[in-house]
Design a protein around this motif. Structure first.
Motif, mmCIF file in Angstrom:
data_model
loop_
_atom_site.group_PDB
_atom_site.id
_atom_site.type_symbol
_atom_site.label_atom_id
_atom_site.label_comp_id
_atom_site.label_asym_id
_atom_site.label_seq_id
_atom_site.Cartn_x
_atom_site.Cartn_y
_atom_site.Cartn_z
ATOM 1 N N GLY A 90 4.347 5.501 -4.047
ATOM 2 C CA GLY A 90 3.981 5.804 -2.670
ATOM 3 C C GLY A 90 4.037 7.280 -2.351
ATOM 4 O O GLY A 90 4.148 7.669 -1.193
ATOM 5 N N ASN A 91 3.938 8.121 -3.385
ATOM 6 C CA ASN A 91 4.124 9.564 -3.187
ATOM 7 C C ASN A 91 2.814 10.337 -3.110
ATOM 8 O O ASN A 91 2.802 11.556 -3.200
ATOM 9 C CB ASN A 91 4.998 10.139 -4.304
ATOM 10 C CG ASN A 91 4.391 9.927 -5.687
ATOM 11 O OD1 ASN A 91 3.431 9.186 -5.833
ATOM 12 N ND2 ASN A 91 4.959 10.574 -6.681
ATOM 13 N N GLN A 137 8.803 11.428 -0.931
ATOM 14 C CA GLN A 137 8.454 12.741 -1.462
ATOM 15 C C GLN A 137 6.944 12.845 -1.594
ATOM 16 O O GLN A 137 6.233 11.858 -1.497
ATOM 17 C CB GLN A 137 9.146 13.006 -2.791
ATOM 18 C CG GLN A 137 8.909 11.982 -3.877
ATOM 19 C CD GLN A 137 9.678 12.325 -5.149
ATOM 20 O OE1 GLN A 137 9.372 13.305 -5.829
ATOM 21 N NE2 GLN A 137 10.682 11.512 -5.463
ATOM 22 N N GLY A 138 6.485 14.054 -1.799
ATOM 23 C CA GLY A 138 5.053 14.278 -1.765
ATOM 24 C C GLY A 138 4.620 14.575 -0.337
ATOM 25 O O GLY A 138 5.444 14.817 0.546
ATOM 26 N N GLU A 195 11.379 6.756 -3.116
ATOM 27 C CA GLU A 195 12.624 7.482 -3.344
ATOM 28 C C GLU A 195 12.443 8.967 -3.034
ATOM 29 O O GLU A 195 11.468 9.585 -3.460
ATOM 30 C CB GLU A 195 13.130 7.298 -4.780
ATOM 31 C CG GLU A 195 12.212 7.807 -5.874
ATOM 32 C CD GLU A 195 11.228 6.776 -6.361
ATOM 33 O OE1 GLU A 195 10.738 6.911 -7.491
ATOM 34 O OE2 GLU A 195 10.925 5.829 -5.605
ATOM 35 N N PRO A 196 13.374 9.550 -2.257
ATOM 36 C CA PRO A 196 13.290 10.979 -1.928
ATOM 37 C C PRO A 196 13.876 11.822 -3.050
ATOM 38 O O PRO A 196 14.359 11.293 -4.062
ATOM 39 C CB PRO A 196 14.124 11.084 -0.655
ATOM 40 C CG PRO A 196 15.172 10.027 -0.832
ATOM 41 C CD PRO A 196 14.507 8.895 -1.590
ATOM 42 N N ILE A 197 13.836 13.126 -2.871
ATOM 43 C CA ILE A 197 14.421 14.034 -3.863
ATOM 44 C C ILE A 197 15.911 14.202 -3.608
ATOM 45 O O ILE A 197 16.724 14.039 -4.515
ATOM 46 C CB ILE A 197 13.694 15.393 -3.842
ATOM 47 C CG1 ILE A 197 12.225 15.207 -4.243
ATOM 48 C CG2 ILE A 197 14.390 16.398 -4.773
ATOM 49 C CD1 ILE A 197 11.376 16.445 -4.100
ATOM 50 N N HIS A 250 12.810 3.254 -5.973
ATOM 51 C CA HIS A 250 13.133 3.228 -4.548
ATOM 52 C C HIS A 250 14.034 2.058 -4.194
ATOM 53 O O HIS A 250 14.813 2.133 -3.228
ATOM 54 C CB HIS A 250 11.834 3.147 -3.733
ATOM 55 C CG HIS A 250 12.023 3.390 -2.271
ATOM 56 N ND1 HIS A 250 11.367 2.673 -1.305
ATOM 57 C CD2 HIS A 250 12.802 4.283 -1.607
ATOM 58 C CE1 HIS A 250 11.719 3.112 -0.109
ATOM 59 N NE2 HIS A 250 12.582 4.081 -0.266
ATOM 60 N N GLY A 251 13.962 0.981 -4.981
ATOM 61 C CA GLY A 251 14.864 -0.144 -4.744
ATOM 62 C C GLY A 251 16.317 0.251 -4.861
ATOM 63 O O GLY A 251 17.178 -0.269 -4.135
#
Length: 438
Positions: A90-91, A137-138, A195-197, A250-251
């Motif tokens: 999803g980035n 992210q992204g 998932e973020p950084i 991300h989970g």
């Protein structure tokens, strides 16, 4: 969502019976079923490809991928069957992913053939005019606006406006005393793309938003319920990149968020929606894209079978089998609303907004009823699934890596077939359908 678990248990019981009695496509036996092609074959099936672990590992293409797609494209560069790439990533936006796939596979891919985990958010129009906080992210702001959201705030924007809230990294703390810069609107919903950084920053600020009802100028209210609407995309606990073992997805971030919130409040985080595989809405949307390709190519035969190729038992296989249960039951009971209510109300998928009284009508008007009557799962051995891990263990005895709100059903993680790679998967499908492209 917890209140919807009875619906999910009913669907799981149904799936248990259906998965076990399927004929011609179970275990590792190659049963043959399908239609005999004529001189100008028109496919009656569509393919849903996972990307990571099936076509690539990180940025490295899996060798079998190009071989597989040489069979799927004719001399004019057109696909001979409808194909959708269904990824939990999803980035980025669909066009960027399509360009990446075109380069990797050496065939032209359009964005209409790509489904990101966040793609179904286009249907959640009730949130499009609200102020939403996005995490991931992204280009998260661009992604959100492309999906239809008009008023978007990022974690970085929150951190800049409230510099005293992000305190884990001492080097990022304000050097001088600082006051909040209260120039942001009150957040009304939270969307988790991936998932973020900086996990510690995102976890802290998301918890702050949930416990202050979107107003970071105020103090935590741990007893205030319910919290703001929370929508999450991509539930993969792990995914396969270049490393020898799977990496956090991300989970895993959601596990952290859920447990921190529960530790602070004593209560469960509740989601308005969970998207990405294995949610039913993701497969509804993918089936809709498959139908669209068939119409564009003037294929008159309805697409009645879907084949989902993936590397993850807990997302690709679980999701395909769950969706197949829905399709099979829907076929048997077309005149009953029971199945639709189950599919849109199960704790398994939380696929559609729980508080929307017109969920069923919204889905029908947006996507129209599916033409597919089955979704068959094929597991490849080039990603998360490692056959050596299961050498002395039944797949059904594996530890459940699915999301908290999905109940483990051993029948749903049993693939229709296990093959070495995606090229073998395509060959098997053509055999099953007795399809000979020209």
């Amino acid at each position: 969502m917890r209140g919807l678990l009875p619906f999910y248990r009913a669907l799981n019981a149904l799936c248990n019976r259906q998965v076990r009695r399927r004929a011609g496509f179970a275990g590792s036996q190659c049963g043959f079923s399908g239609t005999v092609s004529d001189s100008k074959p028109q496919p009656r099936f569509g393919l849903l490809f996972d990307i990571d672990g099936v076509l690539v590992r990180g940025k490295i293409p899996i060798p079998a991928a190009k071989k597989a797609f040489q069979k799927l494209v004719n001399s004019q560069g057109q696909f001979v069957v409808p194909v959708v790439f269904v990824t939990n990533a999803g980035n980025c936006m669909r066009q960027m992913k399509a360009d990446q796939l075109s380069h990797i596979l050496g065939v032209p891919i359009t964005m209409d053939q790509v489904m990101m985990s966040h793609s179904p958010l286009r249907m959640f129009k009730k949130y499009h005019d609200k102020c939403v906080l996005v995490s991931g992210q992204g280009p998260v702001l661009d992604i959100a606006k492309n999906l239809g959201f008009q008023n978007v705030v990022s974690i970085d924007m929150l951190r800049e406006s409230f510099p005293l809230l992000d305190m884990v990294d001492h080097n990022r703390r304000p050097k001088l005393p600082s006051s909040p810069i209260a120039n942001l609107p009150t957040v009304e919903a939270v969307i988790l793309f991936g998932e973020p950084i900086r996990w510690e920053t995102n976890l802290q600020l998301i918890i702050d938003i949930l416990l202050t009802n979107g107003n970071l100028s105020g103090a935590h209210q741990t007893q205030k319920l319910p919290h703001l609407p929370l929508l999450a995309c991509n539930m993969d606990l792990m995914w396969m990149a270049e490393a020898q073992s799977p990496r956090f997805g991300h989970g895993t971030f959601l596990v952290c968020l859920e447990n921190i919130y529960k530790k602070i409040t004593g209560k469960e985080v509740k989601y308005k929606a969970l998207m990405g595989k294995p949610s039913e809405l993701t497969y509804h949307f993918a089936e809709y894209l498959i139908r669209g390709q068939a119409v564009e190519r003037n294929w008159t035969q309805p697409i009645t079978s879907l084949y989902a190729i993936g590397d993850n038992l807990m997302t690709d296989i679980y999701g395909a089998n769950l969706y197949s249960c829905y399709l099979e039951e829907r076929t048997r009971r077309k005149n009953s609303k029971t199945v639709t209510k189950m599919a849109t109300g199960t704790g398994s998928s939380a696929a559609l907004p729980q508080d929307n009284e017109h969920v069923e009508n919204t889905w029908e008007s947006e996507l129209a009823p599916p033409s597919a009557t089955s979704c068959k799962s094929i597991l490849v051995c080039t990603g998360v699934y490692n056959p050596h891990t299961y050498a002395n263990q039944c797949i059904k005895e594996t530890v459940f890596h699915g999301h908290r709100d999905f109940r483990f059903d051993p029948a749903l993680v049993e693939p229709g077939h296990i093959v070495q790679d995606v090229a073998d998967a395509v060959e098997l499908i053509f055999e099953q359908e007795k399809f000979v492209p020209q």
